[in-house]
Design a protein around this motif. Structure first.
Motif, PDB file in Angstrom:
ATOM      1  N   ALA A 269       0.919 -44.040  -7.021  1.00 27.27           N
ATOM      2  CA  ALA A 269      -0.275 -45.237  -7.242  1.00 27.27           C
ATOM      3  C   ALA A 269      -1.111 -45.274  -5.909  1.00 27.27           C
ATOM      4  CB  ALA A 269       0.328 -46.309  -7.605  1.00 27.27           C
ATOM      5  N   GLY A 270      -2.270 -45.544  -6.215  1.00 23.10           N
ATOM      6  CA  GLY A 270      -3.194 -45.982  -5.171  1.00 23.10           C
ATOM      7  C   GLY A 270      -4.502 -45.194  -5.442  1.00 23.10           C
ATOM      8  N   PRO A 271      -4.956 -43.963  -5.511  1.00 19.69           N
ATOM      9  CA  PRO A 271      -3.913 -42.987  -5.592  1.00 19.69           C
ATOM     10  C   PRO A 271      -3.672 -42.392  -4.096  1.00 19.69           C
ATOM     11  CG  PRO A 271      -5.847 -42.106  -6.454  1.00 19.69           C
ATOM     12  CD  PRO A 271      -6.189 -43.662  -6.121  1.00 19.69           C
ATOM     13  N   ARG A 272      -2.638 -42.064  -3.872  1.00 21.84           N
ATOM     14  CA  ARG A 272      -2.143 -41.430  -2.759  1.00 21.84           C
ATOM     15  C   ARG A 272      -1.409 -39.955  -3.021  1.00 21.84           C
ATOM     16  NH1 ARG A 272      -3.678 -44.332   1.362  1.00 21.84           N
ATOM     17  NH2 ARG A 272      -2.630 -42.865   2.895  1.00 21.84           N
ATOM     18  N   ASP A 273      -1.285 -38.985  -1.937  1.00 19.45           N
ATOM     19  CA  ASP A 273      -0.601 -37.941  -2.356  1.00 19.45           C
ATOM     20  C   ASP A 273       0.546 -38.013  -1.193  1.00 19.45           C
ATOM     21  OD1 ASP A 273       0.223 -35.477  -3.354  1.00 19.45           O
ATOM     22  OD2 ASP A 273      -1.142 -34.268  -2.263  1.00 19.45           O
ATOM     23  N   LYS A 274       1.696 -38.038  -1.442  1.00 22.54           N
ATOM     24  CA  LYS A 274       2.885 -38.521  -0.671  1.00 22.54           C
ATOM     25  C   LYS A 274       3.669 -37.012  -0.101  1.00 22.54           C
ATOM     26  CE  LYS A 274       6.751 -41.592   0.207  1.00 22.54           C
ATOM     27  NZ  LYS A 274       7.456 -42.765  -0.288  1.00 22.54           N
ATOM     28  N   ILE A 275       3.760 -36.807   1.053  1.00 19.84           N
ATOM     29  CA  ILE A 275       4.155 -35.734   1.427  1.00 19.84           C
ATOM     30  C   ILE A 275       5.861 -36.157   1.768  1.00 19.84           C
ATOM     31  CG2 ILE A 275       4.561 -34.074   3.666  1.00 19.84           C
ATOM     32  CD1 ILE A 275       1.374 -34.581   4.121  1.00 19.84           C
ATOM     33  N   THR A 276       6.503 -35.757   0.817  1.00 19.15           N
ATOM     34  CA  THR A 276       8.178 -36.304   1.002  1.00 19.15           C
ATOM     35  C   THR A 276       8.981 -35.322   1.700  1.00 19.15           C
ATOM     36  OG1 THR A 276       8.441 -34.855  -0.783  1.00 19.15           O
ATOM     37  CG2 THR A 276       7.858 -37.403  -1.286  1.00 19.15           C
ATOM     38  N   THR A 277       8.649 -34.179   2.249  1.00 16.78           N
ATOM     39  CA  THR A 277       9.500 -33.467   3.062  1.00 16.78           C
ATOM     40  C   THR A 277       9.731 -33.984   4.359  1.00 16.78           C
ATOM     41  OG1 THR A 277       8.884 -31.346   2.148  1.00 16.78           O
ATOM     42  CG2 THR A 277       9.600 -31.128   3.987  1.00 16.78           C
ATOM     43  N   VAL A 278      10.641 -34.863   5.023  1.00 19.97           N
ATOM     44  CA  VAL A 278      10.716 -35.424   6.105  1.00 19.97           C
ATOM     45  C   VAL A 278      10.497 -34.577   7.431  1.00 19.97           C
ATOM     46  CG1 VAL A 278      12.630 -36.622   7.558  1.00 19.97           C
ATOM     47  CG2 VAL A 278      12.367 -37.128   5.208  1.00 19.97           C
ATOM     48  N   ALA A 279      11.069 -33.163   7.287  1.00 21.14           N
ATOM     49  CA  ALA A 279      10.824 -32.257   8.173  1.00 21.14           C
ATOM     50  C   ALA A 279       9.410 -31.639   8.585  1.00 21.14           C
ATOM     51  CB  ALA A 279      11.838 -30.908   7.906  1.00 21.14           C
ATOM     52  N   ALA A 280       8.386 -32.545   7.682  1.00 18.87           N
ATOM     53  CA  ALA A 280       6.936 -31.727   7.540  1.00 18.87           C
ATOM     54  C   ALA A 280       6.282 -32.280   8.827  1.00 18.87           C
ATOM     55  CB  ALA A 280       6.178 -32.345   6.150  1.00 18.87           C
ATOM     56  N   GLY A 281       5.446 -31.445   9.420  1.00 18.53           N
ATOM     57  CA  GLY A 281       4.718 -31.932  10.661  1.00 18.53           C
ATOM     58  C   GLY A 281       4.246 -30.936  11.262  1.00 18.53           C
ATOM     59  N   TRP A 282       3.829 -31.024  12.745  1.00 21.63           N
ATOM     60  CA  TRP A 282       3.047 -30.028  13.612  1.00 21.63           C
ATOM     61  C   TRP A 282       3.713 -29.897  14.758  1.00 21.63           C
ATOM     62  CZ3 TRP A 282      -1.110 -27.777  11.191  1.00 21.63           C
ATOM     63  CH2 TRP A 282      -1.576 -28.259  10.230  1.00 21.63           C
ATOM     64  N   ALA A 283       3.702 -28.428  15.361  1.00 23.23           N
ATOM     65  CA  ALA A 283       4.163 -28.161  16.643  1.00 23.23           C
ATOM     66  C   ALA A 283       3.005 -27.931  17.407  1.00 23.23           C
ATOM     67  CB  ALA A 283       5.161 -27.068  16.602  1.00 23.23           C
ATOM     68  N   VAL A 284       2.545 -28.530  18.391  1.00 23.47           N
ATOM     69  CA  VAL A 284       1.352 -28.268  19.436  1.00 23.47           C
ATOM     70  C   VAL A 284       1.813 -27.635  20.736  1.00 23.47           C
ATOM     71  CG1 VAL A 284      -0.768 -29.418  20.636  1.00 23.47           C
ATOM     72  CG2 VAL A 284       0.049 -30.095  18.198  1.00 23.47           C
ATOM     73  N   GLU A 285       1.044 -26.638  21.042  1.00 25.82           N
ATOM     74  CA  GLU A 285       1.383 -25.973  22.385  1.00 25.82           C
ATOM     75  C   GLU A 285       0.153 -26.063  23.243  1.00 25.82           C
ATOM     76  OE1 GLU A 285       2.522 -21.756  23.150  1.00 25.82           O
ATOM     77  OE2 GLU A 285       4.447 -22.523  22.385  1.00 25.82           O
ATOM     78  N   CYS A 286       0.121 -26.279  24.540  1.00 26.81           N
ATOM     79  CA  CYS A 286      -0.867 -26.244  25.540  1.00 26.81           C
ATOM     80  C   CYS A 286      -0.569 -26.239  26.709  1.00 26.81           C
ATOM     81  CB  CYS A 286      -1.773 -27.531  24.951  1.00 26.81           C
ATOM     82  SG  CYS A 286      -1.040 -28.981  25.458  1.00 26.81           S
ATOM     83  N   LEU A 287      -1.395 -26.015  27.575  1.00 26.82           N
ATOM     84  CA  LEU A 287      -1.175 -26.173  29.174  1.00 26.82           C
ATOM     85  C   LEU A 287      -1.702 -27.470  29.753  1.00 26.82           C
ATOM     86  CD1 LEU A 287      -3.072 -22.692  30.410  1.00 26.82           C
ATOM     87  CD2 LEU A 287      -0.441 -23.100  30.329  1.00 26.82           C
ATOM     88  N   VAL A 288      -0.574 -27.917  30.614  1.00 23.41           N
ATOM     89  CA  VAL A 288      -0.700 -29.045  31.247  1.00 23.41           C
ATOM     90  C   VAL A 288      -1.020 -28.689  32.997  1.00 23.41           C
ATOM     91  CG1 VAL A 288       0.244 -31.338  32.034  1.00 23.41           C
ATOM     92  CG2 VAL A 288       0.250 -30.428  29.670  1.00 23.41           C
ATOM     93  N   ALA A 289      -1.780 -29.437  33.400  1.00 23.78           N
ATOM     94  CA  ALA A 289      -2.363 -29.193  34.825  1.00 23.78           C
ATOM     95  C   ALA A 289      -2.651 -27.832  35.275  1.00 23.78           C
ATOM     96  CB  ALA A 289      -1.246 -29.582  35.803  1.00 23.78           C
ATOM     97  N   GLY A 290      -2.873 -26.889  34.109  1.00 25.79           N
ATOM     98  CA  GLY A 290      -3.276 -25.571  34.301  1.00 25.79           C
ATOM     99  C   GLY A 290      -2.235 -24.482  34.489  1.00 25.79           C
ATOM    100  N   ILE A 291      -0.937 -24.929  34.471  1.00 25.73           N
ATOM    101  CA  ILE A 291       0.227 -23.998  34.889  1.00 25.73           C
ATOM    102  C   ILE A 291       1.299 -24.309  33.901  1.00 25.73           C
ATOM    103  CG2 ILE A 291       1.433 -23.462  36.785  1.00 25.73           C
ATOM    104  CD1 ILE A 291       0.535 -25.540  38.351  1.00 25.73           C
ATOM    105  N   PHE A 292       1.587 -25.467  33.455  1.00 29.68           N
ATOM    106  CA  PHE A 292       2.714 -25.909  32.568  1.00 29.68           C
ATOM    107  C   PHE A 292       2.338 -25.478  31.199  1.00 29.68           C
ATOM    108  CE2 PHE A 292       3.115 -28.294  36.433  1.00 29.68           C
ATOM    109  CZ  PHE A 292       4.374 -27.662  36.784  1.00 29.68           C
TER     110      PHE A 292
END
Length: 199
Positions: free
Chosen positions: A113-136
């Motif tokens: 109801a709402g309507p909303r689309d509920k993502i029920t998978t608890v392990a759902a998400g995002w992995a972000v990868e980037c550089l920090v300080a130009g090295i790490f």
């Protein structure tokens, strides 16, 4: 006395019918061209959108992306593949190159109801990868159940990550706390050509 008992049963039956009617009226389901998807049918869907992924106080990135999955039967749907492209750092410590990858696929989802689309998978998400300080090179993964606001638009069904998307933010590995947020919209379409709607 018997007459009162019969009237009482009739009232109970009437209220029960009314309750079922209200429950049926508030149910949300996937439709194609304003006709309900057959009970045993899952229809392929695809979507395109732009999302902002944030680990509060750490970094915020923006990505374009596409995903694929199914909608139906009824209120259920799923996301089976997601591709994030063109990711850029918006603020915080992340620097180019920046990548994002969906984790926990496939994601089980369901219209509510709402309507909303509920993502029920608890392990759902995002992995972000980037550089920090130009090295790490760092990786931060934020996961947790969430939802999107749903609205019918001319091209299909628009899903928006908004302020009420998560009861609590997603839990992130860098902070170890519920600091992950998602913002943005995703347009859901039917690759076979029939227009998706919800009703």
């Amino acid at each position: 006395m018997r007459k009162i008992h019969i009237v009482g049963l009739a009232l109970v039956a009437m209220f029960a019918f009314f309750a079922v009617s209200v429950a049926s009226a508030s149910a949300v389901e996937w439709l194609i061209k304003n006709e309900a998807i057959a009970a045993a049918t899952a229809v392929k869907s695809k979507s395109v959108g732009k999302l902002v992924l944030e680990d509060m106080g750490m970094s915020k990135i923006e990505c374009e992306g596409t995903d694929a999955g199914t909608v139906g039967p009824g209120a259920v749907d799923s996301i089976t593949a997601i591709t994030a492209t063109g990711c850029v750092a918006v603020s915080g410590s992340c620097e180019a190159p920046v990548t994002a990858k969906a984790v926990g696929l496939p994601w089980a989802t369901e219209l509510v109801a709402g309507p909303r689309d509920k993502i029920t998978t608890v392990a759902a998400g995002w992995a972000v990868e980037c550089l920090v300080a130009g090295i790490f090179k760092i990786q931060d993964t934020c996961t947790g159940a969430t939802s999107t606001g749903i609205s019918n638009v001319a091209a299909g069904v628009d899903a928006a990550f908004d302020a009420t998307s998560g009861e609590t933010p997603a839990t992130c590995t860098l902070t170890g706390k519920a600091t992950g947020l998602v913002e943005g919209t995703d347009l859901n379409e039917n690759p076979a050509g029939g227009q998706l709607t919800v009703g």
